[in-house]
Design a protein around this motif. Structure first.
Motif, mmCIF file in Angstrom:
data_model
loop_
_atom_site.group_PDB
_atom_site.id
_atom_site.type_symbol
_atom_site.label_atom_id
_atom_site.label_comp_id
_atom_site.label_asym_id
_atom_site.label_seq_id
_atom_site.Cartn_x
_atom_site.Cartn_y
_atom_site.Cartn_z
ATOM 1 N N ASP A 1 0.830 -1.183 0.037
ATOM 2 C CA ASP A 1 -0.022 0.014 0.003
ATOM 3 C C ASP A 1 0.770 1.162 0.026
ATOM 4 O O ASP A 1 2.135 1.298 -0.264
ATOM 5 C CB ASP A 1 -1.031 0.140 1.308
ATOM 6 C CG ASP A 1 -2.299 0.606 0.824
ATOM 7 O OD1 ASP A 1 -2.153 1.883 1.070
ATOM 8 O OD2 ASP A 1 -3.220 -0.185 0.647
ATOM 9 N N ASP A 2 0.434 2.337 0.468
ATOM 10 C CA ASP A 2 1.035 3.626 0.407
ATOM 11 C C ASP A 2 2.366 3.796 1.114
ATOM 12 O O ASP A 2 2.513 2.878 2.138
ATOM 13 C CB ASP A 2 0.052 4.518 0.949
ATOM 14 C CG ASP A 2 0.198 5.957 1.026
ATOM 15 O OD1 ASP A 2 1.490 6.245 0.372
ATOM 16 O OD2 ASP A 2 -0.508 6.960 1.460
ATOM 17 N N TRP B 1 0.028 0.015 -4.868
ATOM 18 C CA TRP B 1 -0.693 0.978 -4.466
ATOM 19 C C TRP B 1 -0.401 2.200 -5.392
ATOM 20 O O TRP B 1 0.985 2.442 -5.341
ATOM 21 C CB TRP B 1 -0.724 1.253 -2.935
ATOM 22 C CG TRP B 1 -1.907 2.452 -2.312
ATOM 23 C CD1 TRP B 1 -2.838 2.520 -2.091
ATOM 24 C CD2 TRP B 1 -1.368 3.936 -2.639
ATOM 25 N NE1 TRP B 1 -3.361 3.661 -1.650
ATOM 26 C CE2 TRP B 1 -2.372 4.574 -1.933
ATOM 27 C CE3 TRP B 1 -0.248 4.598 -2.873
ATOM 28 C CZ2 TRP B 1 -2.378 6.000 -1.681
ATOM 29 C CZ3 TRP B 1 -0.151 6.066 -2.604
ATOM 30 C CH2 TRP B 1 -1.458 6.709 -1.946
ATOM 31 N N ARG C 1 -5.153 16.278 3.396
ATOM 32 C CA ARG C 1 -4.338 15.276 3.815
ATOM 33 C C ARG C 1 -2.745 15.768 3.277
ATOM 34 O O ARG C 1 -2.192 14.887 2.498
ATOM 35 C CB ARG C 1 -4.748 13.947 3.123
ATOM 36 C CG ARG C 1 -4.040 12.900 4.068
ATOM 37 C CD ARG C 1 -4.524 11.635 3.355
ATOM 38 N NE ARG C 1 -4.090 10.325 4.073
ATOM 39 C CZ ARG C 1 -3.651 9.134 3.536
ATOM 40 N NH1 ARG C 1 -3.614 8.900 2.024
ATOM 41 N NH2 ARG C 1 -3.365 8.052 4.351
ATOM 42 N N LYS D 1 -3.836 -0.865 -6.817
ATOM 43 C CA LYS D 1 -4.944 -0.325 -6.032
ATOM 44 C C LYS D 1 -4.824 0.978 -6.427
ATOM 45 O O LYS D 1 -3.828 1.643 -6.059
ATOM 46 C CB LYS D 1 -4.867 -0.630 -4.482
ATOM 47 C CG LYS D 1 -5.520 -0.015 -3.734
ATOM 48 C CD LYS D 1 -5.481 -0.454 -2.116
ATOM 49 C CE LYS D 1 -6.318 0.586 -1.241
ATOM 50 N NZ LYS D 1 -6.017 0.342 0.269
ATOM 51 N N ASP E 1 -6.037 4.705 -5.661
ATOM 52 C CA ASP E 1 -6.677 5.367 -4.372
ATOM 53 C C ASP E 1 -6.888 6.856 -4.979
ATOM 54 O O ASP E 1 -6.206 7.389 -5.756
ATOM 55 C CB ASP E 1 -5.638 5.432 -3.323
ATOM 56 C CG ASP E 1 -6.450 5.491 -2.010
ATOM 57 O OD1 ASP E 1 -7.410 5.986 -1.978
ATOM 58 O OD2 ASP E 1 -5.689 5.267 -0.972
ATOM 59 N N ASN F 1 -7.695 10.197 -2.442
ATOM 60 C CA ASN F 1 -7.728 10.560 -0.966
ATOM 61 C C ASN F 1 -8.325 11.867 -0.744
ATOM 62 O O ASN F 1 -8.583 12.266 0.459
ATOM 63 C CB ASN F 1 -6.736 10.289 -0.368
ATOM 64 C CG ASN F 1 -6.324 8.703 0.129
ATOM 65 O OD1 ASN F 1 -7.524 8.302 0.626
ATOM 66 N ND2 ASN F 1 -5.466 8.150 -0.368
ATOM 67 N N GLY G 1 -11.521 4.683 1.124
ATOM 68 C CA GLY G 1 -12.322 3.787 0.990
ATOM 69 C C GLY G 1 -13.361 3.901 -0.125
ATOM 70 O O GLY G 1 -12.690 3.763 -1.212
ATOM 71 N N ASP H 1 -12.926 2.385 4.319
ATOM 72 C CA ASP H 1 -11.736 2.209 5.093
ATOM 73 C C ASP H 1 -12.181 1.655 6.323
ATOM 74 O O ASP H 1 -11.235 1.176 7.234
ATOM 75 C CB ASP H 1 -11.203 3.631 5.285
ATOM 76 C CG ASP H 1 -10.217 3.727 4.250
ATOM 77 O OD1 ASP H 1 -9.845 3.175 3.245
ATOM 78 O OD2 ASP H 1 -9.652 5.245 4.231
HETATM 79 C C1 DGJ Z 1 -7.084 5.430 1.861
HETATM 80 C C2 DGJ Z 1 -7.126 3.976 1.748
HETATM 81 O O1 DGJ Z 1 -8.805 3.732 1.527
HETATM 82 C C3 DGJ Z 1 -6.484 2.999 2.426
HETATM 83 O O2 DGJ Z 1 -7.057 1.782 2.373
HETATM 84 C C4 DGJ Z 1 -4.969 3.347 2.316
HETATM 85 O O3 DGJ Z 1 -4.784 2.800 1.023
HETATM 86 C C5 DGJ Z 1 -4.785 4.740 2.404
HETATM 87 N N1 DGJ Z 1 -5.546 5.536 1.602
HETATM 88 C C6 DGJ Z 1 -3.187 4.870 2.335
HETATM 89 O O4 DGJ Z 1 -2.988 6.021 2.190
#
Ligand code: DGJ
Length: 757
Positions: A367-368, A412, A444, A477, A479, A481, A530, A549
């Motif tokens: 992931d991140d 990610w 963020r 994945k 994302d 955010n 999420g 999330d």
């Molecule tokens: C939001 C995602 O929904 C999480 O699962 C995760 O990937 C974080 N971002 C990482 O920054």
């Protein structure tokens, strides 16, 4: 499935085995809506459905006939300003300042199959016989704007896909201020409106209210479809439940700003509109240019909400989701986010992957935090190259090490974003969406890249392409955010700023399309903090989406239940996470976390180094169970049985296409002392079939017989009583808070009826 045009009466009838949709050319030349509902016989003339009567004190006859007024007939693509006071489907601002248009019927075309929508996600047909499309051409003489209304009817589903294209064939520019994907006038308002709303970590809760006079609406103005409201609405009759009654579902195949609105006017009719949110939208159409709206899929059923959902599931599984992964059971994954957050080393990742492999898990998702200077959310976003301090051999090296462990490897990305503290931002500070002279909100610590600009999308594509080309990556994945603020693109002139939200999402679609074309075997999972972009638009590119999330099993009951109203179970990303849960602090049994997560694409998101040997053994069993049943779990026919929005118990089930296998999920939030004996009425089984019943995950708490006929299970019910009823202390498993069970039903000959699993 057929589309018939009755020349004399100028009526179009679209029908298949379950639905009829009837539209007419009205006396004023516009297109009117006559009927949408269950299939009816075709006939040459349905004009008796035109509701004509003088209403002299309240209507404005257009043709000179005092019985006909645009305000009182049901329309297919309504305009404002000529007797219809309801909100319109379309509004075009013209050079002289007028917004009045007169889109009159010109001609029609019937096309086998379904044409693509250029640059936009849409349902597709696989053969000329599985769908047919009617295109109605309308023309406004004064402006030269031509409108193409498109209706696709599918042979196997009670579904219509609608969209609209506007072409400026005039000699001067016009501005589209609203162009809805669907306008549906219904003859009454005896409907409940169900919306799927919430916020971060509590997405898609079903809220129901009665339609009332006036306007009711939900929307997104955030640049993505949003956590707050999903672009999916149901209108159902008040008596309709999961198994009976009429319902119409509207799903917008779009991931940006949207509006869904129902307006009940004073004579009790309902106008439903859905499409791009007109607020903050304006699209300049120069001579020769065209504008394509997103598609809205409309499903009608008279057999209850489960049937409606099943139509969406099957349609989206087979005619929206594409590519290699469409029909394939999805890999069981381990994601390191909740295990490590930003705090990891390559050794740590490999240790988790090693443990995961021992449990039978198939895919490791990093992931991140793997790129640039990304050690927290404050920096590095946009710099899509491996952080060599953490990953000495880069992504390529790590992918190889994962492969050597026997794990596939996934990565990610958050392609649309940039931190101020990043090399990308330092090199291109003007690449973010921002309004000149105004300060810019961060979310963020990140800004939104201007995906309305092709060169920005090209740059991100090149970066991702290089990385993916060089390393063996089987999953991404994607994302997103934060929502968009200060939406303005410095590359576009002032009179095109109303286009930026839509151009942004077109840029996202463009990047997706290029990546999936270049890497057709990569499995994409969409994510937006999420579930902020869990919509039909993204399913066209990413066959699965991270639902929320919030990984707490109890909250997940509501999130997954709400999501299932529209979206296929195979598209709902679920993970088993640690207990106490990181979002809520709630402790739930490991079996319940898995029992909830099985119904979707399944994975783990916890530190496998921190679990006991006993838990590891349970996880091994869970993974084996999922592997054995994942086709049924992800692609079976799904039924909601008991709603988490209505009580302490939730239940759902999935049945194989041949009706010979089923899995039932039963969940109780709080335990009861000396509670009732309970049964759960099942659905979708073969009434004549005898089913062997196994209480599988966890076992030893089943009070019922080892087998029952389908008719028993559907009429009397499956016995779900457990040690919470009476005062049992006979050695059976003690029930508890946040308890759950999975029952496996398998058809077997009657002679085996006394067998045990
Ligand atoms: C939001 C995602 O929904 C999480 O699962 C995760 O990937 C974080 N971002 C990482 O920054």
């Amino acid at each position: 499935m057929e589309i018939v045009f009755h020349k004399e009466s100028k009526i179009f009838h679209l029908f298949n085995q379950s639905i009829s949709y009837i539209i007419a050319v009205l006396p004023d030349g516009h297109i009117g809506q006559l009927y949408f509902g269950g299939r009816i016989h075709d006939r040459a003339d349905f004009s008796y459905l035109l509701e004509l009567a003088p209403r002299d004190m309240a209507s404005y006859p257009f043709t000179g006939d005092r019985t006909f007024s645009r305000g009182h007939v049901k329309q297919e693509y309504a305009v404002y300003g000529s007797g219809d006071y309801r909100y319109p489907a379309v509004s075009v601002l013209q050079e002289n300042g007028s917004r009045l248009s007169d889109f009159c019927y010109e001609s029609y075309e019937i096309i086998s199959g379904k044409p693509e929508l250029r640059g936009l996600p849409a349902t597709y047909s696989e053969s000329d016989s599985d769908a047919e499309t009617l295109v109605l051409k309308l023309y406004d003489t004064l402006t030269g704007v031509r409108v193409f209304l498109s209706y696709t009817i599918f042979s196997q589903f009670g579904a219509l896909a609608r969209s609209v294209r506007l072409v400026n064939e005039g000699s001067v520019s016009v501005y589209i201020e609203r162009a809805m994907s669907v306008c549906l006038d219904l003859p009454d308002h005896d409907y409940d409106w169900i919306q799927f709303s919430g916020a971060w970590a509590r997405e898609r809760t079903a809220y129901t209210r009665k339609l009332e006079f006036g306007i009711q609406a939900v929307n997104s103005t955030r640049g993505h479809s949003s956590h707050e409201h999903n672009p999916f609405i149901i209108l159902k009759r008040p008596v309709t439940d999961e198994f009976h009654g009429e319902a119409i579902g509207f799903s917008l195949v779009y991931s940006g700003n949207f509006l869904a609105q129902a307006e009940v006017e004073s004579h009790g009719t309902t106008r439903f509109l859905m499409g791009i949110e007109p607020f903050n939208f304006q699209w300049k159409l120069e001579p020769g240019e065209e504008f394509q709206t997103p598609e809205c899929v409309v499903v009608y059923t008279s057999e209850g909400l489960n049937k409606m959902s099943q139509s969406f599931h099957r349609l989206y599984q087979t005619h929206l989701i594409r590519g290699y992964w469409r029909d394939r059971p999805r890999p069981i994954l381990i994601n390191n986010w909740e295990a490590t957050y930003f705090d990891f080393t390559e050794e740590k990742l490999l240790r988790i992957a090693g443990k995961a492999k021992e449990c039978g898990i198939e895919l490791f998702v990093l992931d991140d935090g793997w790129f640039g200077s990304r050690c927290s959310s404050r920096s590095g976003l946009g710099d899509w190259y491996a952080n060599r301090e953490r990953l000495p051999d880069g992504i390529k090296g790590l992918a190889e090490k994962m492969e050597n462990l026997g794990m596939r490897f996934g990565l990610w990305f958050e392609p649309e974003m940039v931190n101020e503290d990043s090399e990308l931002y330092r090199a291109h500070p003007d690449w973010i969406l921002h309004t000149p002279g105004r300060s810019c909100c961060h979310g963020r610590y990140q800004y939104v890249l201007d995906f309305a600009r092709p060169e920005v999308v090209d740059y991100i594509y090149d970066r991702m392409y290089q990385l993916l080309k060089d390393s063996h990556i089987s999953y991404i994945k994607w994302d997103m955010n934060r929502s968009i603020t200060e939406c303005y693109s410095i590359e576009f002139p002032p009179d095109r700023q109303g286009e930026i939200f839509h151009r942004y999402i077109l840029g996202v679609y463009n990047l997706y399309e290029r990546l999936i074309s270049a890497f057709p075997h990569i499995l994409f999972e969409s994510c937006a903090s999420g579930g902020a972009r869990f919509d039909a638009g993204l399913l066209y590119y990413a066959p699965q989406g991270w639902a929320s999330d919030n990984t707490d099993a109890v909250c997940r009951l509501g999130i997954q239940y709400g999501t299932s109203y529209c979206y296929p179970i195979s598209s709902i990303g679920n993970h088993v996470s640690a207990s106490p849960n990181h979002q809520l602090g709630r402790s739930t049994p490991l079996w319940t976390r898995a029992n909830v997560a099985y119904f979707g694409t399944f994975g783990y998101e916890l530190d496998l180094e921190k679990i006991s040997e006993e838990e590891k053994e349970i996880i091994r069993k869970q993974v084996a169970f999922m592997k054995k049943h994942r086709s049924l779990l992800q692609f079976g026919l799904f039924y909601r049985l008991k709603s988490p929005f209505e009580g302490n118990v939730t239940a759902w089930m999935t049945v194989s296409d041949d009706g010979r296998e089923a899995l039932v999920g039963w969940y109780r939030v709080l335990n009861e002392a000396n509670g009732p004996f309970t049964r759960l009425r099942l659905a979708g089984l073969n009434a004549e079939q005898y089913y062997e019943i196994c209480d599988v995950m966890p076992s030893d708490s089943y009070f019922g017989p080892s087998g029952q006929y389908g008719d028993e299970l559907m009429n009397m019910g499956l016995i779900t009583s457990d040690s919470s009823c009476g005062q049992f202390s006979d050695g059976r498993r003690q029930s508890c808070d946040f308890d759950s069970r999975i029952f496996y039903l398998k058809a077997c000959p009657e002679r085996m009826k006394d067998s045990t699993c």
